[in-house]
Write an enzyme that holds these catalytic residues in place. Structure first.
Site, PDB file in Angstrom:
ATOM      1  N   GLU A 134      50.330  38.876  28.897  1.00 24.44           N
ATOM      2  CA  GLU A 134      49.717  40.043  28.260  1.00 24.44           C
ATOM      3  C   GLU A 134      50.542  40.559  27.083  1.00 24.44           C
ATOM      4  O   GLU A 134      50.555  41.767  26.796  1.00 24.44           O
ATOM      5  CB  GLU A 134      49.484  41.155  29.295  1.00 24.44           C
ATOM      6  CG  GLU A 134      48.498  40.758  30.384  1.00 24.44           C
ATOM      7  CD  GLU A 134      48.168  41.892  31.341  1.00 24.44           C
ATOM      8  OE1 GLU A 134      48.965  42.850  31.418  1.00 24.44           O
ATOM      9  OE2 GLU A 134      47.122  41.841  31.992  1.00 24.44           O
ATOM     10  N   GLU A 140      42.693  37.051  35.244  1.00 22.53           N
ATOM     11  CA  GLU A 140      42.759  38.197  36.150  1.00 22.53           C
ATOM     12  C   GLU A 140      41.419  38.928  36.166  1.00 22.53           C
ATOM     13  O   GLU A 140      41.106  39.695  35.249  1.00 22.53           O
ATOM     14  CB  GLU A 140      43.869  39.174  35.736  1.00 22.53           C
ATOM     15  CG  GLU A 140      45.275  38.645  35.922  1.00 22.53           C
ATOM     16  CD  GLU A 140      46.338  39.712  35.660  1.00 22.53           C
ATOM     17  OE1 GLU A 140      45.972  40.913  35.602  1.00 22.53           O
ATOM     18  OE2 GLU A 140      47.507  39.338  35.504  1.00 22.53           O
TER      19      GLU A 140
END
Length: 822
Positions: free
Chosen positions: A180, A249
């Site tokens: 991320e 995710e």
């Protein structure tokens, strides 16, 4: 560009023996394994958030739930707590975990990071990194990059040695570098861009023979695959047209924080997100989390992340099935697997209609598959295809593998709901049977004498101690005379803290405590203080509740007591300030009870019998107990305690804080409406109750005979109501739409009774069903009783031929609903 690497494909994923060469590759449609395009359904299970004894059962249930792969992070601070001192033992045995995945015949996705976020302490970074001279984390900094490369290479070499990459015949088909970073890269400027490119090049240089991924990195280099994280990723498009559409995710719920409410994401909405993703070209989808588990020890981050990391996942914190989420997704997975070839090889055509309705058709020479999607949040839709009308409920997707018969709709749950209950420990009469001893934490040297291990002429960041403890003492002395300008009848001490909890002591006496709230960690403590002429001992105890794990430059956020620290004298309207932060301060890390490991049974310490003090700060308590009978999961109820830590037989259960109540507002008594976009505040519960009352005690922590529980109570509580209970389904509610099968199971226990049963227009939710405007004429309760009572599992067909005709209108959707007691 197609990226190929030579790998070996084993003839059996269960027993790795003879292996033959095959290609692993990816293109814009899919990942190819052994020459076949695949859709991959994966689930995150973090090995340190469960015990190694739990791994086989968790992974077996994941496979039975329809998963193809298990995804896990690798936790740098757990494996290298001290520089070049490594730990891969017990629950940190990464290799054993991957081999357990392999034993079940599943693939593995290794998210090395080594930054992981994950609501894990300091995002997975060891704090000693922060204290290295010249270092800057997650940017183009030679000191950091050398350490990161060293750890990443260590993990890769360990895995290679055991031949666990798919290129060696093992289960690992993907690996991740960084995590991320795209969310924060702008704050690092050009150095951030250079670091991101370095990460990709460094990863490729390790030659693992399988693709590397970077999640949330829209400008990822072409050598890696960028992927999506979030509640919905159907609109995500990779930055490289030759990369497959991957979702690393899919958030099955959300984490909890101290003071926060219990989050809940419906099975219908989660299934909708998955079906939409595959409708619109998805090829790899991973649930975060599939099993969340527990933040044992001091692993939770945040700060203020709770010990439970249940995440409303398909497998709950204890490893049991979270129904209906587990079963509803399993049925979706089974359907997706039947159409894998069509999804990955078929020609695709999508048509958008009004009111957020769309159809997508995948066609090959052998098969045609249809997705009918209705993203409207209130209105059902009718889709007409080849002359046939199909009803598609609001916020749902219907899957027709042959474009004729609807096999699955995301809003129609045909699996049971299980309401879990806590059951008293039948091994002994708790809590009456528990006999407690206690001891005070040793405080004289810090509170009265101000003795420590190190002194400095300024206030230190608590991270200087490399996070070996939650606790750090800040001590200084102040000499005052009544002629001092600050002296008055109204003197106050003012402390700026970030710690996240602080306890203030003056001349050995507790003055007061202060703690932050989630999301606001800078607090001010100000209280009137009675100082005496002469020497005054000021002692401040700072306690962390997990270090930050997310955000730009989270690693440099101050921790502890950054100051200013002041004595303020008030004389009428005049304020006189005496600054203390440039005094000589003495520091001590930890508490004596922790440093001496009084929570281990082998440690020789004198515990006090007799009258038990309650609501007393800085107190240790110990008792023995018998393990609850049976094999069901165990939880300990700490409802009347304040804040501290708990150990069973020397194994840390994590931080507890049942006195911290969840917010009062935001909960609704109405059932959660699955329609419409989910976020972590949409469907919440537990308002005004202890944020976390129950704490998981893995069976592997327990002895067969006598067990020891040790508590450290930091702020004061009452241990006399502590008790151990088992967790199991109490009420189970079967649900099946017409012409489907209703299945009930009490998972190892017999069904003891039927509270409700009806076939027709049933309304309400599990625990509060009501008969609707119409129902079958037969005695459904008697029929279900005969089929189910006394059995562990039963199946009843939801059809008029079995249950009798109804007076329902032909356009009405009928279903069989049963509420049973285990």
């Amino acid at each position: 560009m197609k990226m190929n690497s030579l790998i070996f494909f084993c003839l059996s994923l269960l027993v790795l023996t003879t292996c033959t060469a095959t290609d692993v590759s990816h293109d814009g449609r899919a990942i190819t394994i052994n020459g076949q395009r695949k859709i991959i359904l994966s689930g995150s299970i973090h090995y340190p958030r469960s015990t190694s004894e739990m791994w086989p059962d968790l992974i077996k249930k994941a496979k039975e739930g329809g998963l193809d792969a298990i995804e896990t992070y690798v936790f740098w601070n757990a494996h290298e707590p001290l520089r070049r001192k490594y730990d891969f033992s017990g629950n940190l045995d990464l290799i054993r975990f991957i081999k357990t995945v392999q034993d079940q015949g599943l693939y593995a996705v290794l998210r090395i990071g080594p930054y992981v976020c994950a609501e894990w302490n300091y995002g997975g970074f060891p704090v000693w990194l922060h204290n290295m001279p010249g270092i800057e984390l997650r940017t183009a900094n030679d000191v950091f990059m050398n350490e990161m490369q060293n750890f990443t290479t260590l993990i890769v070499d360990m895995v290679k040695k055991e031949k666990l990459f798919a290129s060696q015949g093992g289960p690992i088909i993907l690996a991740q570098i960084e995590n991320e970073y795209g969310n924060v890269i702008a704050s690092y400027g050009d150095a951030g861009k250079a670091y991101m490119n370095w990460c990709a090049n460094m990863a490729q240089s390790l030659d693992i023979g399988v693709p590397w991924i970077m999640c949330q990195q829209n400008d990822a280099p072409s050598s890696v695959i960028n992927t999506c994280n979030g509640w919905y990723c159907d609109q995500f498009t990779p930055n490289n047209p030759n990369s497959p559409k991957m979702w690393t995710e899919n958030w099955t719920g959300w984490f909890k924080n101290w003071g926060g409410k219990d989050p809940y994401r419906t099975a219908e909405d989660l299934a909708f997100s998955v079906a939409r993703f595959f409708q619109l070209g998805g090829t790899f989808q991973n649930y975060y989390m599939y099993h969340g588990g527990t933040n044992f020890g001091r692993t939770s981050g945040g700060p203020y992340i709770t010990t439970t990391y249940d995440y409303d996942a398909p497998l709950n914190e204890y490893g049991s099935l979270n129904q209906p989420k587990y079963g509803h997704l399993k049925q979706l997975h089974d359907v997706l697997h039947t159409i894998e070839k069509t999804l990955t090889y078929g020609n695709v055509s999508t048509t958008d209609y009004e009111n957020s309705v769309s159809t997508t058709i995948y066609s090959t020479n052998d098969q045609q598959t249809c997705f009918f999607s209705n993203a409207n949040t209130t209105t059902d839709a009718t889709v007409t295809y080849q002359g046939v009308k199909y009803n598609v409920p609001a916020w749902s997707v219907s899957i027709l593998p042959d474009c004729k018969s609807e096999v699955f709709n995301t809003a129609k749950v045909n699996t049971q709901t299980s309401k879990m209950v806590k059951v008293s420990n039948t091994a002994e009469n708790e809590p009456i049977a528990l006999k407690w001893t206690w001891m005070p934490e040793t405080l004289h040297e810090t509170l009265v004498l101000g003795k420590g291990e190190k002194s400095a002429s300024h206030l230190l960041d608590q991270k200087v101690a490399n996070d070996v403890s939650d606790y750090m003492w800040y001590m200084t002395s102040l000499d005052l005379s009544e002629e001092d300008l600050v002296w008055s009848d109204d003197m106050r001490i003012k402390v700026n803290g970030t710690g996240h909890v602080m306890h203030a002591f003056i001349n050995g006496d507790h003055l007061g405590s202060q703690w932050a709230t989630y999301g606001v960690f800078n607090y001010k403590f100000e209280k009137k203080v009675n100082l005496k002429p002469g020497r005054n001992q000021i002692t401040l105890l700072s306690a962390t509740m997990g270090l930050p794990n997310y955000g730009p430059r989270f690693d440099v956020v101050r921790t502890g007591l950054p100051g200013p620290i002041q004595i303020i004298g008030r004389k009428g309207d005049e304020r006189i300030i005496k600054n203390l932060w440039k005094h000589t301060w003495t520091y001590k890390v930890g508490l004596d009870g922790f440093n001496n490991q009084v929570f281990n049974s082998g440690v020789d310490k004198v515990w006090i019998n007799g009258e038990l003090p309650i609501n007393k700060m800085m107190t240790w308590y110990k008792t023995t107990f018998k393990a609850p009978l049976g094999e069901e999961p165990v939880a300990v109820d700490l409802q009347e305690l304040g804040k501290g830590m708990a150990w069973v037989n020397g194994n840390s259960l994590g931080r507890y804080w049942p006195s911290y109540m969840a917010e009062e507002d935001g909960c609704s008594a109405e059932p959660c409406d699955y329609r419409g976009s989910y976020d972590n505040s949409k469907c919440v519960s537990n308002c005004g109750q202890p944020t976390q009352r129950w704490y998981h005690v893995p069976r592997s922590f327990l002895n067969k005979d006598v067990n020891e529980l040790v508590l450290f109570e930091e702020i004061g509580g009452n241990p006399t109501l502590v008790n151990f209970q088992t967790v199991r389904p109490g009420t189970v509610c079967g649900n099946a739409y017409e012409n489907k099968h209703m299945e009930l199971s009490c998972y190892g226990r017999p069904i003891s009774g039927i509270k409700f049963a009806s076939f027709g227009d049933v309304r309400g939710v599990c625990g509060s069903f009501e008969k609707g405007a119409c129902e079958a004429k037969n005695d459904i309760v008697s029929l279900v009783q005969k089929a189910c009572v006394g059995k562990e599992t039963c199946i009843v067909e939801a059809s008029e031929s079995l249950l009798g005709s109804t007076s329902c209108d032909s356009s009405m959707t009928k279903k069989l609903v049963v509420e049973a007691i285990c």
